[in-house]
Design a protein around this motif. Structure first.
Motif: not given
Length: 186
Positions: A11-16, A101-104
């Motif tokens: 599982x990974x998350x990146x802030x847009x 925030x929006x994230x990927x």
């Protein structure tokens, strides 16, 4: 022999950071979350039908959004800062307010033949989880946090997901998939 999904990990998350037609789309560097337990992606699709001559002569569909539910082994304070836009005081206390925030969101599905499929859901917001714990009894019970979110198409290109599979001809991005949110080659 068939090819069957047998596992889930990474599982990974990146802030847009940006998402518009002028500046394009950018993300922070992806951050690995706690170990993956489960993930479900449920697209919401609108369907239209055109009747004519006493029958349906055409049909079309449109993607609206996807509901995403994930369960991991834990949800750290740092994860909550990233996912829910909360802040952490200098005293190490997590504050409850935040601007989500929006994230990927990315993850890896493993298959029985040793190959993997790699996902990036491109623009979504997760909701704060419910919190339930139990007192310790005769046996050990682990609690696993689950969170839900909704993912929508990006403004920049109207994409909502990218999926790469090691069985697909030409796919070579598996080793670096989580270094950055995937950018398609023209």
């Amino acid at each position: 022999m068939g090819k069957y999904a047998t596992g889930l990990k990474n599982f990974h998350v990146a802030k847009q950071l940006t998402d518009n037609k002028t500046d394009g789309v950018t993300y922070d560097t992806p951050v690995k979350l706690s170990e993956a337990v489960s993930a479900s992606v449920e697209p919401n699709v609108a369907t239209g039908r055109l009747p004519g001559d006493n029958r349906i002569v055409a049909t079309d569909t449109k993607f609206n959004y996807a509901t995403v539910n994930i369960t991991s082994t834990s949800l750290t304070a740092e994860d909550e800062v990233l996912l829910f836009g909360k802040t952490m005081g200098s005293d190490g206390v997590l504050k409850s307010k935040g601007n989500i925030p929006y994230v990927a969101f990315g993850y890896e599905v493993t298959f029985n033949d040793g190959s993997s499929e790699f996902w990036w859901l491109l623009k979504g917001k997760f909701q704060e989880p419910s919190n339930s714990k139990n007192t310790q009894g005769d046996s050990i019970e682990f609690s696993q946090p689950s969170i839900s979110g909704e993912f929508i198409p990006r403004d920049f290109d109207e994409e909502w997901k990218f999926v790469g599979n090691e069985s697909n001809a030409g796919f070579t991005a598996g080793a670096t998939w989580f270094d950055a949110v995937y950018v398609p080659t023209p």
